[in-house]
Design a protein around this motif. Structure first.
Motif, PDB file in Angstrom:
ATOM      1  N   ARG A  81       0.835  -1.214   0.000  1.00 41.50           N
ATOM      2  CA  ARG A  81       0.000   0.000   0.000  1.00 41.50           C
ATOM      3  C   ARG A  81       0.864   1.256   0.000  1.00 41.50           C
ATOM      4  O   ARG A  81       0.584   2.212  -0.724  1.00 41.50           O
ATOM      5  CB  ARG A  81      -0.954  -0.006   1.191  1.00 41.50           C
ATOM      6  CG  ARG A  81      -2.126  -0.963   1.037  1.00 41.50           C
ATOM      7  CD  ARG A  81      -3.192  -0.762   2.102  1.00 41.50           C
ATOM      8  NE  ARG A  81      -2.692  -0.879   3.453  1.00 41.50           N
ATOM      9  CZ  ARG A  81      -2.593  -2.009   4.150  1.00 41.50           C
ATOM     10  NH1 ARG A  81      -2.990  -3.141   3.596  1.00 41.50           N
ATOM     11  NH2 ARG A  81      -2.132  -2.018   5.374  1.00 41.50           N
ATOM     12  N   ALA A  82       1.926   1.250   0.799  1.00 43.40           N
ATOM     13  CA  ALA A  82       2.829   2.403   0.851  1.00 43.40           C
ATOM     14  C   ALA A  82       3.513   2.606  -0.503  1.00 43.40           C
ATOM     15  O   ALA A  82       3.638   3.744  -0.985  1.00 43.40           O
ATOM     16  CB  ALA A  82       3.867   2.208   1.955  1.00 43.40           C
ATOM     17  N   ASP A  83       3.943   1.514  -1.121  1.00 40.83           N
ATOM     18  CA  ASP A  83       4.584   1.609  -2.435  1.00 40.83           C
ATOM     19  C   ASP A  83       3.616   2.145  -3.485  1.00 40.83           C
ATOM     20  O   ASP A  83       3.997   2.949  -4.336  1.00 40.83           O
ATOM     21  CB  ASP A  83       5.118   0.242  -2.879  1.00 40.83           C
ATOM     22  CG  ASP A  83       6.312  -0.223  -2.040  1.00 40.83           C
ATOM     23  OD1 ASP A  83       6.870   0.583  -1.265  1.00 40.83           O
ATOM     24  OD2 ASP A  83       6.665  -1.422  -2.163  1.00 40.83           O
ATOM     25  N   MET A  84       2.357   1.712  -3.430  1.00 35.08           N
ATOM     26  CA  MET A  84       1.371   2.193  -4.393  1.00 35.08           C
ATOM     27  C   MET A  84       1.102   3.679  -4.181  1.00 35.08           C
ATOM     28  O   MET A  84       1.020   4.446  -5.162  1.00 35.08           O
ATOM     29  CB  MET A  84       0.077   1.379  -4.288  1.00 35.08           C
ATOM     30  CG  MET A  84      -0.953   1.723  -5.356  1.00 35.08           C
ATOM     31  SD  MET A  84      -0.444   1.339  -7.049  1.00 35.08           S
ATOM     32  CE  MET A  84      -0.828  -0.395  -7.119  1.00 35.08           C
ATOM     33  N   ARG A  85       0.966   4.094  -2.928  1.00 35.10           N
ATOM     34  CA  ARG A  85       0.766   5.532  -2.655  1.00 35.10           C
ATOM     35  C   ARG A  85       1.947   6.347  -3.185  1.00 35.10           C
ATOM     36  O   ARG A  85       1.757   7.412  -3.788  1.00 35.10           O
ATOM     37  CB  ARG A  85       0.565   5.779  -1.163  1.00 35.10           C
ATOM     38  CG  ARG A  85      -0.822   5.419  -0.662  1.00 35.10           C
ATOM     39  CD  ARG A  85      -1.067   5.932   0.760  1.00 35.10           C
ATOM     40  NE  ARG A  85      -0.077   5.464   1.719  1.00 35.10           N
ATOM     41  CZ  ARG A  85      -0.125   4.309   2.372  1.00 35.10           C
ATOM     42  NH1 ARG A  85      -1.137   3.477   2.159  1.00 35.10           N
ATOM     43  NH2 ARG A  85       0.812   3.970   3.227  1.00 35.10           N
ATOM     44  N   ALA A  86       3.158   5.869  -2.956  1.00 38.69           N
ATOM     45  CA  ALA A  86       4.347   6.583  -3.416  1.00 38.69           C
ATOM     46  C   ALA A  86       4.373   6.649  -4.949  1.00 38.69           C
ATOM     47  O   ALA A  86       4.707   7.690  -5.527  1.00 38.69           O
ATOM     48  CB  ALA A  86       5.607   5.900  -2.889  1.00 38.69           C
ATOM     49  N   LEU A  87       4.025   5.545  -5.591  1.00 39.85           N
ATOM     50  CA  LEU A  87       4.001   5.518  -7.053  1.00 39.85           C
ATOM     51  C   LEU A  87       2.967   6.502  -7.589  1.00 39.85           C
ATOM     52  O   LEU A  87       3.241   7.244  -8.543  1.00 39.85           O
ATOM     53  CB  LEU A  87       3.700   4.101  -7.557  1.00 39.85           C
ATOM     54  CG  LEU A  87       3.637   3.924  -9.074  1.00 39.85           C
ATOM     55  CD1 LEU A  87       4.979   4.280  -9.725  1.00 39.85           C
ATOM     56  CD2 LEU A  87       3.232   2.494  -9.416  1.00 39.85           C
ATOM     57  N   GLN A  88       1.799   6.530  -6.977  1.00 43.35           N
ATOM     58  CA  GLN A  88       0.742   7.441  -7.435  1.00 43.35           C
ATOM     59  C   GLN A  88       1.137   8.899  -7.259  1.00 43.35           C
ATOM     60  O   GLN A  88       0.724   9.752  -8.034  1.00 43.35           O
ATOM     61  CB  GLN A  88      -0.557   7.146  -6.686  1.00 43.35           C
ATOM     62  CG  GLN A  88      -1.160   5.809  -7.059  1.00 43.35           C
ATOM     63  CD  GLN A  88      -2.261   5.377  -6.116  1.00 43.35           C
ATOM     64  OE1 GLN A  88      -2.423   5.915  -5.021  1.00 43.35           O
ATOM     65  NE2 GLN A  88      -3.025   4.376  -6.528  1.00 43.35           N
ATOM     66  N   ALA A  89       1.937   9.189  -6.271  1.00 40.53           N
ATOM     67  CA  ALA A  89       2.337  10.573  -6.002  1.00 40.53           C
ATOM     68  C   ALA A  89       3.594  10.981  -6.768  1.00 40.53           C
ATOM     69  O   ALA A  89       3.963  12.151  -6.761  1.00 40.53           O
ATOM     70  CB  ALA A  89       2.576  10.752  -4.501  1.00 40.53           C
TER      71      ALA A  89
END
Length: 155
Positions: A81-89
């Motif tokens: 989840r943290a990796d996905m949030r970082a990728l989206q940002a």
């Protein structure tokens, strides 16, 4: 018929993911400590199903046995989840990286569902017939509640 099966699968997955999220949240927030969210969940089931002291001890033993398999999965879900949030940002949409993270998360969720099924199967063995019936009623009520908030799949 097909839409009913799909709906049941979706509800089942949502329930399992909710339990996984609650346990994972318990590991990182509010319900920390050696038992993580399990201590909170055990308290709920103890009160709701009137578990005996022996059943509580058996439930804790089941959790302690399964905990080493669950913890890395919960950590992986949190990291995904943290990796996905970082990728989206991070800027422009990157479909390849997004699909890779989504695939990894899906595989982790599959493993979590298998673990939850194993734990539930073991837990069901320690319940009396009355407790199983009471749990079935609670689960049916929860599924009914979840069904009101989920879209109906088309045939």
């Amino acid at each position: 018929m097909k839409s009913t099966r799909i709906r049941i699968l979706i509800i089942g997955a949502a329930v399992l993911l909710a339990v996984a999220a609650a346990i994972a949240q318990g590991m990182h927030h509010g319900h920390g400590g050696p038992g993580g969210g399990f201590d909170h969940m055990l308290g709920f089931f103890t009160r709701t199903l009137d578990l005996t002291a022996d059943q509580q001890a058996q439930a804790k033993a089941i959790w302690e046995k399964e905990k080493p398999a669950m913890e890395p999965l919960m950590k992986q879900m949190h990291q995904n989840r943290a990796d996905m949030r970082a990728l989206q940002a991070s800027g422009p949409f990157d479909e390849v990286k997004t699909r890779a993270l989504a695939t990894q998360q899906a595989q982790t969720q599959i493993e979590m569902q298998v673990q939850h099924a194993r734990i539930k199967s073991e837990m069901m063995q320690i319940l009396t017939a009355d407790q199983k019936a009471k749990l079935a009623t609670i689960e049916a009520k929860h599924e009914g509640h979840m069904g009101k908030h989920m879209p109906t799949p088309e045939d």
